[in-house]
Design a protein around this motif. Sequence first.
Motif, PDB file in Angstrom:
ATOM      1  N   TYR A 183       0.831  -1.204   0.000  1.00 60.43           N
ATOM      2  CA  TYR A 183       0.000   0.000   0.000  1.00 60.43           C
ATOM      3  C   TYR A 183       0.867   1.256   0.000  1.00 60.43           C
ATOM      4  N   LEU A 184       0.426   2.252  -0.731  1.00 63.38           N
ATOM      5  CA  LEU A 184       1.056   3.561  -0.617  1.00 63.38           C
ATOM      6  C   LEU A 184       0.585   4.181   0.700  1.00 63.38           C
ATOM      7  N   ARG A 185       1.501   4.675   1.481  1.00 61.25           N
ATOM      8  CA  ARG A 185       1.149   5.120   2.826  1.00 61.25           C
ATOM      9  C   ARG A 185       0.116   6.256   2.796  1.00 61.25           C
ATOM     10  N   PRO A 186      -0.897   6.179   3.657  1.00 57.45           N
ATOM     11  CA  PRO A 186      -1.886   7.247   3.758  1.00 57.45           C
ATOM     12  C   PRO A 186      -1.474   8.332   4.751  1.00 57.45           C
ATOM     13  N   GLU A 187      -0.372   8.093   5.483  1.00 57.95           N
ATOM     14  CA  GLU A 187       0.155   9.076   6.421  1.00 57.95           C
ATOM     15  C   GLU A 187       1.619   8.752   6.679  1.00 57.95           C
ATOM     16  N   THR A 188       2.380   9.749   7.095  1.00 55.75           N
ATOM     17  CA  THR A 188       3.803   9.521   7.372  1.00 55.75           C
ATOM     18  C   THR A 188       4.033   9.030   8.800  1.00 55.75           C
ATOM     19  N   ALA A 189       3.026   9.147   9.658  1.00 53.91           N
ATOM     20  CA  ALA A 189       3.207   8.867  11.082  1.00 53.91           C
ATOM     21  C   ALA A 189       3.678   7.441  11.355  1.00 53.91           C
ATOM     22  N   GLN A 190       3.126   6.454  10.638  1.00 50.11           N
ATOM     23  CA  GLN A 190       3.460   5.063  10.970  1.00 50.11           C
ATOM     24  C   GLN A 190       4.930   4.752  10.747  1.00 50.11           C
ATOM     25  N   GLY A 191       5.546   5.381   9.752  1.00 48.15           N
ATOM     26  CA  GLY A 191       6.985   5.186   9.550  1.00 48.15           C
ATOM     27  C   GLY A 191       7.795   5.650  10.746  1.00 48.15           C
ATOM     28  N   ILE A 192       7.285   6.678  11.424  1.00 48.05           N
ATOM     29  CA  ILE A 192       7.955   7.156  12.637  1.00 48.05           C
ATOM     30  C   ILE A 192       7.823   6.133  13.756  1.00 48.05           C
ATOM     31  N   PHE A 193       6.622   5.582  13.947  1.00 46.14           N
ATOM     32  CA  PHE A 193       6.420   4.596  15.012  1.00 46.14           C
ATOM     33  C   PHE A 193       7.262   3.341  14.768  1.00 46.14           C
ATOM     34  N   LEU A 194       7.382   2.941  13.497  1.00 46.03           N
ATOM     35  CA  LEU A 194       8.173   1.751  13.187  1.00 46.03           C
ATOM     36  C   LEU A 194       9.652   1.962  13.506  1.00 46.03           C
ATOM     37  N   ASN A 195      10.109   3.221  13.461  1.00 45.41           N
ATOM     38  CA  ASN A 195      11.517   3.516  13.695  1.00 45.41           C
ATOM     39  C   ASN A 195      11.797   4.079  15.089  1.00 45.41           C
ATOM     40  N   TYR A 196      10.785   4.088  15.928  1.00 45.22           N
ATOM     41  CA  TYR A 196      10.961   4.602  17.291  1.00 45.22           C
ATOM     42  C   TYR A 196      12.105   3.876  18.009  1.00 45.22           C
ATOM     43  N   LYS A 197      12.105   2.559  17.948  1.00 47.44           N
ATOM     44  CA  LYS A 197      13.133   1.776  18.647  1.00 47.44           C
ATOM     45  C   LYS A 197      14.510   2.000  18.018  1.00 47.44           C
ATOM     46  N   ASN A 198      14.571   2.085  16.689  1.00 41.51           N
ATOM     47  CA  ASN A 198      15.854   2.351  16.023  1.00 41.51           C
ATOM     48  C   ASN A 198      16.453   3.673  16.490  1.00 41.51           C
ATOM     49  N   VAL A 199      15.629   4.700  16.539  1.00 39.53           N
ATOM     50  CA  VAL A 199      16.114   6.013  16.972  1.00 39.53           C
ATOM     51  C   VAL A 199      16.557   5.954  18.430  1.00 39.53           C
ATOM     52  N   LEU A 200      15.768   5.298  19.262  1.00 35.48           N
ATOM     53  CA  LEU A 200      16.092   5.195  20.687  1.00 35.48           C
ATOM     54  C   LEU A 200      17.416   4.456  20.901  1.00 35.48           C
ATOM     55  N   ASP A 201      17.679   3.426  20.084  1.00 38.99           N
ATOM     56  CA  ASP A 201      18.877   2.600  20.249  1.00 38.99           C
ATOM     57  C   ASP A 201      20.131   3.229  19.643  1.00 38.99           C
ATOM     58  N   THR A 202      19.960   4.099  18.641  1.00 36.21           N
ATOM     59  CA  THR A 202      21.133   4.593  17.901  1.00 36.21           C
ATOM     60  C   THR A 202      21.451   6.064  18.132  1.00 36.21           C
ATOM     61  N   MET A 203      20.525   6.815  18.678  1.00 31.65           N
ATOM     62  CA  MET A 203      20.750   8.247  18.900  1.00 31.65           C
ATOM     63  C   MET A 203      20.796   8.541  20.404  1.00 31.65           C
ATOM     64  N   ARG A 204      21.432   9.618  20.754  1.00 33.41           N
ATOM     65  CA  ARG A 204      21.539   9.994  22.167  1.00 33.41           C
ATOM     66  C   ARG A 204      20.294  10.782  22.562  1.00 33.41           C
ATOM     67  N   VAL A 205      19.183  10.070  22.649  1.00 37.32           N
ATOM     68  CA  VAL A 205      17.919  10.700  23.023  1.00 37.32           C
ATOM     69  C   VAL A 205      17.337   9.986  24.239  1.00 37.32           C
ATOM     70  N   LYS A 206      16.575  10.721  24.991  1.00 44.58           N
ATOM     71  CA  LYS A 206      15.826  10.151  26.100  1.00 44.58           C
ATOM     72  C   LYS A 206      14.492  10.885  26.182  1.00 44.58           C
ATOM     73  N   LEU A 207      13.512  10.236  26.772  1.00 45.79           N
ATOM     74  CA  LEU A 207      12.202  10.861  26.883  1.00 45.79           C
ATOM     75  C   LEU A 207      12.265  12.113  27.776  1.00 45.79           C
ATOM     76  N   PRO A 208      11.506  13.153  27.383  1.00 45.42           N
ATOM     77  CA  PRO A 208      10.674  13.250  26.182  1.00 45.42           C
ATOM     78  C   PRO A 208      11.512  13.662  24.964  1.00 45.42           C
ATOM     79  N   PHE A 209      11.153  13.149  23.792  1.00 47.08           N
ATOM     80  CA  PHE A 209      11.807  13.561  22.549  1.00 47.08           C
ATOM     81  C   PHE A 209      10.829  13.359  21.398  1.00 47.08           C
ATOM     82  N   GLY A 210      11.178  13.952  20.252  1.00 49.68           N
ATOM     83  CA  GLY A 210      10.302  13.861  19.088  1.00 49.68           C
ATOM     84  C   GLY A 210      11.041  13.342  17.871  1.00 49.68           C
TER      85      GLY A 210
END
Length: 554
Positions: free
Chosen positions: A242-269
């Motif tokens: 499917y062609l994505r109907p919104e960009t948001a889900q790609g962010i949720f799918l990569n939440y763990k990747n960002v958390l594991d690879t970047m120096r971020v901690k909650l809260p972050f965007g």
Amino acid sequence: MSTPVSPADKSMEEIVSLCKRRGFVYPASEIYGGINGFWDYGPLGTALKNNIRDWWWHQMVTCPPIGPDGDPVSIVGLDSSIIQNPKTWEASGHLAGFSDPMQKCGGCGHFVRADHLWEILTSQSEWFDSLVQQFEPATGSIDTPKLIDWAKRKGKKLAPNLALVRNPQVTLSWLATRVEGQPTAPPDVQEVVQHLATEQLNQTGLQDPCPRCGGALGEPQPFKLMFESHAGLTQDDASKVYLRPETAQGIFLNYKNVLDTMRVKLPFGIAQIGKSFRNEVTPRNFIFRSREFEQMEMEWFCPPEDALKWYDFWKHERMKWWLSLGVDPSNLIFRDHADDELAHYSKACVDVEYLYPFTAPNYGELEGVAHRGDFDLTQHTTHSKTKLDYFDQELQVRLQKEGVDKDEIKKRSRYTPNVIEPASGLTRAVLVLLCEAFTPTPDRKGSDYVMQFKPKFAPVKAGIFPVVNKDGMPEIAQKLFRQLREKMPVETDAKQSIGKRYARMDEIGTPYCIAVDGDSVTNQTATIRDRDTTEQVTVGLDQVEAYLSGKLAD
């Protein structure tokens, strides 16, 4: 200086015409007759869109706002794939619930979105507009001869499949029975029109009419909004994507990747700008509702106990951002969603709305700020079997110092974050600035319209014109053009009269025009004209860049 004009007093037809004529927006595939719901952005439209995009990215990612604690908030960028594993859309609920209720006309075959039917009838249906002038529903007065005459004359042409036109005597008898049977409760416009669209009331009940031909619409049926395709050699259900109907889900799918690879901690965007696709049933109002569009979305991950605080923060930050584009504050409002409008998982949602020419005197959606709770991460955890929770070490330490029980600390320090989502359309932002900037100027010589963009968002910042194409003026203009082009988008033109060149710059929204004249040759000065006031100032050639940079800085 031009008098400010409310969007309610602006013509959408004139705005669309100017956009085509001056290279802002073109109909897609125009040489083949176009394709409904798709648009191409011309050279100036692309520049305007990129200016808005870059400002959003700067304000969200490069230099995000100061948070409630006095420190800048933490936001990182992402560019996820348009096509994701189909299980994404199963988890998000799009496969099961992302559809619109559609009604099909039995007369002409036209499809209408059921929940928008009466809005379409009142704003876009020619026969409806003509018909409602024939009766007075507020008083219950039904002029039968007048309606019959309308059916035989205008109705036959405008609404050939309307029950009133096909069988006026029977149709009006049903309406008369209703009016006489309830004299103290006269029918409103909607009920009257439904009676006039119903030929066999006892068999069908009141029916809704087709906005095009007046024919009876069938029962609402779900209509899928996601575009389907296939990945790989075979084209079967197993390869369906499917062609994505919104960009948001790609962010949720990569939440763990960002958390594991970047120096971020909650809260972050995590922020993203990209194309989305929805098979809209009734694309309309120029680029307001189209089938291919660009979104600017940010998902803000935060502890559940702080979610309402951040919801309020982002609500007001997003309004500040729209005002920074130069939008008149009187043209923007907040609209909180009622309980029955909220998605089942949403704790709160507010829209920033704009006074579009086609919605006036009402406002229309521009951006939504939603409190999504932990729905998305919980859904993807369930469907992917991947843990997407968060261990809050700082909270653990704080609870330990407070003497909280170990089991309670363990329970509270690991949780699924809540999400606050400011989501806006980049292409809708383009529309807002086009509507906001469009200013009729009937008293200005040479220009019927001026596009009064805030200078920093104008596609072209300055036009450089030799007054005459001789006496060394073209050479000076060309030298100045080459100097400025490395700093900002500028144009130079030596053809036509200086007045016509000014008029063209006014229509594309160029804030400053620089005239190279005789004084430029003898005194090394140039005359700079302001688009909005038409006032002119004389500036040394070596000071032109600094002058423009200062004006464009805000």
